[in-house]
Design a protein around this motif. Structure first.
Motif, PDB file in Angstrom:
ATOM      1  N   SER A  50       8.350   4.333   2.971  1.00 48.01           N
ATOM      2  CA  SER A  50       8.644   2.982   3.435  1.00 48.01           C
ATOM      3  C   SER A  50       8.079   1.916   2.500  1.00 48.01           C
ATOM      4  CB  SER A  50       8.085   2.775   4.840  1.00 48.01           C
ATOM      5  OG  SER A  50       6.678   2.933   4.838  1.00 48.01           O
ATOM      6  N   ASP A  51       7.158   2.289   1.615  1.00 43.94           N
ATOM      7  CA  ASP A  51       6.563   1.338   0.677  1.00 43.94           C
ATOM      8  C   ASP A  51       7.471   1.123  -0.524  1.00 43.94           C
ATOM      9  OD1 ASP A  51       4.321   1.112   2.252  1.00 43.94           O
ATOM     10  OD2 ASP A  51       3.085   2.446   1.031  1.00 43.94           O
ATOM     11  N   LEU A  52       7.187   0.063  -1.270  1.00 46.85           N
ATOM     12  CA  LEU A  52       7.880  -0.173  -2.534  1.00 46.85           C
ATOM     13  C   LEU A  52       7.208   0.639  -3.628  1.00 46.85           C
ATOM     14  CD1 LEU A  52       8.418  -4.030  -2.493  1.00 46.85           C
ATOM     15  CD2 LEU A  52      10.137  -2.266  -2.189  1.00 46.85           C
ATOM     16  N   HIS A  53       8.000   1.248  -4.471  1.00 53.18           N
ATOM     17  CA  HIS A  53       7.511   2.028  -5.593  1.00 53.18           C
ATOM     18  C   HIS A  53       8.317   1.630  -6.825  1.00 53.18           C
ATOM     19  CE1 HIS A  53       5.128   4.759  -3.091  1.00 53.18           C
ATOM     20  NE2 HIS A  53       6.116   4.643  -2.237  1.00 53.18           N
ATOM     21  N   LEU A  54       7.804   1.965  -7.989  1.00 46.33           N
ATOM     22  CA  LEU A  54       8.508   1.691  -9.230  1.00 46.33           C
ATOM     23  C   LEU A  54       9.237   2.927  -9.722  1.00 46.33           C
ATOM     24  CD1 LEU A  54       5.963  -0.410 -11.298  1.00 46.33           C
ATOM     25  CD2 LEU A  54       7.793  -1.190  -9.810  1.00 46.33           C
TER      26      LEU A  54
END
Length: 176
Positions: free
Chosen positions: A103-107
């Motif tokens: 659910s988090d933002l990742h690169l």
């Protein structure tokens, strides 16, 4: 109470709910930081219907280890976004444990020519009117850019699309 008045009450409640959501988005647009960021069209696989362009948003990694030869950044750290000097920066989320949460933002690392760039793992959807040709199809030498608001949590929210030619300014597209 007769059915007509019950229907009116339900309608008023629905209008209030939609109105508060619209008001919140307008408030966010007025108060949150805004920035133009480079974008690339992305082939969506969404169950929603309608005309939209799915965009991968380019960010500048700040304080994050360089990319490995894979599609994820070293450690798969969650990132938070912030705007500094008209640039969208992705910083490692300050956490004691480095756990991967989808659910988090990742690169994600992408190769553009000889340059290694970073995009967010979650594309953003920009909805377009029916009569407008696909704005993601650009001529050679033109780059697609998107103006976004940057909330404290979650992916950026697109406001409008623009085109940048070589080293010129971003020119907003008229999509009405």
């Amino acid at each position: 109470m007769n059915p007509f008045f019950k229907g009116v009450i339900v309608t008023v409640i629905h209008v209030c709910l939609v109105g508060t959501l619209g008001g919140k988005l307008l408030y966010d647009r007025a108060t949150l930081p805004r920035v133009w960021v480079k974008a690339a069209p992305f082939d969506p696989n969404l169950p929603i219907r309608g005309r939209y362009v799915s965009l991968q948003v380019f960010v500048e990694p700040h304080g994050i280890d360089q990319a490995q030869t894979g599609s994820q950044w070293r450690g798969s750290r969650s990132v938070v976004l912030r705007v500094e000097n008209e640039h969208l920066l992705a910083e490692a989320k300050p956490e004691k444990t480095v756990s991967y949460r989808s659910s988090d933002l990742h690169l994600r690392s992408v190769q553009l020519g000889e340059k290694n760039s970073a995009v967010l793992n979650k594309p953003v959807a920009f909805f377009i009117p029916e009569h407008v040709p696909d704005p993601s199809r650009r001529l050679p030498g033109e780059q697609l850019w998107v103006e976004v608001t940057v909330p404290k949590k979650g992916p950026p929210r697109p406001i409008r699309l623009g085109v940048k030619k070589e080293n010129g300014p971003v020119v907003p597209l008229d999509l009405k």
